[in-house]
Design a protein around this motif. Structure first.
Motif, PDB file in Angstrom:
ATOM      1  N   ARG A  64      -4.378   2.364  -2.750  1.00  0.00           N
ATOM      2  CA  ARG A  64      -4.019   3.753  -2.982  1.00  0.00           C
ATOM      3  C   ARG A  64      -4.460   4.670  -1.850  1.00  0.00           C
ATOM      4  NH1 ARG A  64      -7.367   5.076  -6.778  1.00  0.00           N
ATOM      5  NH2 ARG A  64      -6.349   7.034  -7.242  1.00  0.00           N
ATOM      6  N   SER A  84       0.840  -1.201   0.000  1.00  0.00           N
ATOM      7  CA  SER A  84       0.000   0.000   0.000  1.00  0.00           C
ATOM      8  C   SER A  84       0.872   1.245   0.000  1.00  0.00           C
ATOM      9  CB  SER A  84      -0.900   0.024   1.238  1.00  0.00           C
ATOM     10  OG  SER A  84      -0.139   0.260   2.410  1.00  0.00           O
ATOM     11  N   TRP A  85       0.296   2.332  -0.479  1.00  0.00           N
ATOM     12  CA  TRP A  85       0.960   3.626  -0.399  1.00  0.00           C
ATOM     13  C   TRP A  85       1.198   3.977   1.069  1.00  0.00           C
ATOM     14  CZ3 TRP A  85       2.035   7.550  -4.166  1.00  0.00           C
ATOM     15  CH2 TRP A  85       1.780   7.181  -5.483  1.00  0.00           C
ATOM     16  N   THR A  97       7.358   4.039  -5.153  1.00  0.00           N
ATOM     17  CA  THR A  97       5.912   3.951  -4.913  1.00  0.00           C
ATOM     18  C   THR A  97       5.146   4.733  -5.978  1.00  0.00           C
ATOM     19  OG1 THR A  97       6.340   3.745  -2.533  1.00  0.00           O
ATOM     20  CG2 THR A  97       4.092   4.305  -3.193  1.00  0.00           C
ATOM     21  N   ASP A 128     -11.208  11.215  -4.186  1.00  0.00           N
ATOM     22  CA  ASP A 128     -10.433  10.366  -5.072  1.00  0.00           C
ATOM     23  C   ASP A 128     -10.707  10.842  -6.494  1.00  0.00           C
ATOM     24  OD1 ASP A 128      -9.156   8.450  -6.557  1.00  0.00           O
ATOM     25  OD2 ASP A 128     -10.184   6.744  -5.648  1.00  0.00           O
ATOM     26  N   ASP A 188       2.907   2.613  -8.356  1.00  0.00           N
ATOM     27  CA  ASP A 188       1.513   2.934  -8.030  1.00  0.00           C
ATOM     28  C   ASP A 188       0.745   1.715  -7.502  1.00  0.00           C
ATOM     29  OD1 ASP A 188      -0.877   4.307  -7.751  1.00  0.00           O
ATOM     30  OD2 ASP A 188      -1.314   4.358  -9.898  1.00  0.00           O
ATOM     31  N   LYS A 223      -1.800  -0.890  -5.853  1.00  0.00           N
ATOM     32  CA  LYS A 223      -3.263  -0.900  -5.974  1.00  0.00           C
ATOM     33  C   LYS A 223      -3.976  -0.347  -4.745  1.00  0.00           C
ATOM     34  CE  LYS A 223      -3.459  -4.739  -9.183  1.00  0.00           C
ATOM     35  NZ  LYS A 223      -3.856  -6.126  -9.405  1.00  0.00           N
TER      36      LYS A 223
END
Length: 197
Positions: A116, A82-83, A108, A163, A112, A114
């Motif tokens: 996010r 994850s980010w 990261t 988002d 990118d 998934k």
């Protein structure tokens, strides 16, 4: 109470002291940077000495979750990427090296993952991590892209959740319940004043 050495999500003080049974590993790394910020602001040496072993334990647990092949910290049985996990690791300075921190952030961005970021809260910490690791231009670019897009979509205050890829996202079942004037979301004004002016 500690779960596998990971700091619990929160401590309840009322009606009696009770440790929450929820432990989010990513947040346990946030404990490290919070302790640092607290100490820098207060110079409370007693609290720093008392909590430093716990902070180091969070880092020890985190380092073992680095997947060198993928170049990411992973989480859970599925070894999710994850980010947020990468950001918390950088803010906790688990590498102790700005160049390596910046490399993880850049990796990261390129890959990118998934899982996010979808909240200004997480973008705040991401941008702060970039700035603290000498990536101010990249931070400004993300700030303009994220909050700028929110403004293009009609925001005259900053929203709790946004988002750009899914404008209908809502953690509460309906975007009608989202907060459209959220204090955490005003990060650009804080970051610009603290780091960029």
């Amino acid at each position: 109470m500690k779960l596998m050495g990971v700091q619990p999500y929160r401590l309840h003080a009322e009606p009696k002291y009770q440790v929450d049974d929820t432990a989010l590993f990513d947040y346990s790394l946030f404990f490290v940077s919070i302790l640092y910020d607290y100490y820098m602001e207060t110079k409370d040496e007693e609290t720093r000495k008392d909590l430093t072993p716990t902070a180091y334990r969070q880092i020890e647990l985190a380092v073992r979750d680095m997947d060198e092949e993928k170049g990411f910290f992973v989480s859970g049985k599925e070894r999710q990427i994850s980010w947020a996990a990468q950001v918390w690791m950088v803010l906790a300075d688990v590498f102790g090296d700005k160049a390596r921190n910046a490399q993880l952030l850049e990796h990261t961005i390129v890959i990118d993952p998934k899982i996010r970021m979808v909240t200004p809260y997480m973008y705040h910490h991401f941008i702060e991590a970039l700035v603290q690791n000498d990536r101010k231009e990249v931070a400004l670019s993300f700030m303009r892209a994220y909050w700028g897009e929110m403004v293009k979509d009609g925001a005259d205050t900053f929203w709790e959740l946004y988002d750009p890829a899914d404008k209908n996202i809502a953690p509460y079942g309906s975007k009608m319940v989202n907060s459209y004037c959220h204090a955490w979301s005003c990060s650009p004004s804080y970051i610009i004043r603290k780091y960029l002016v």
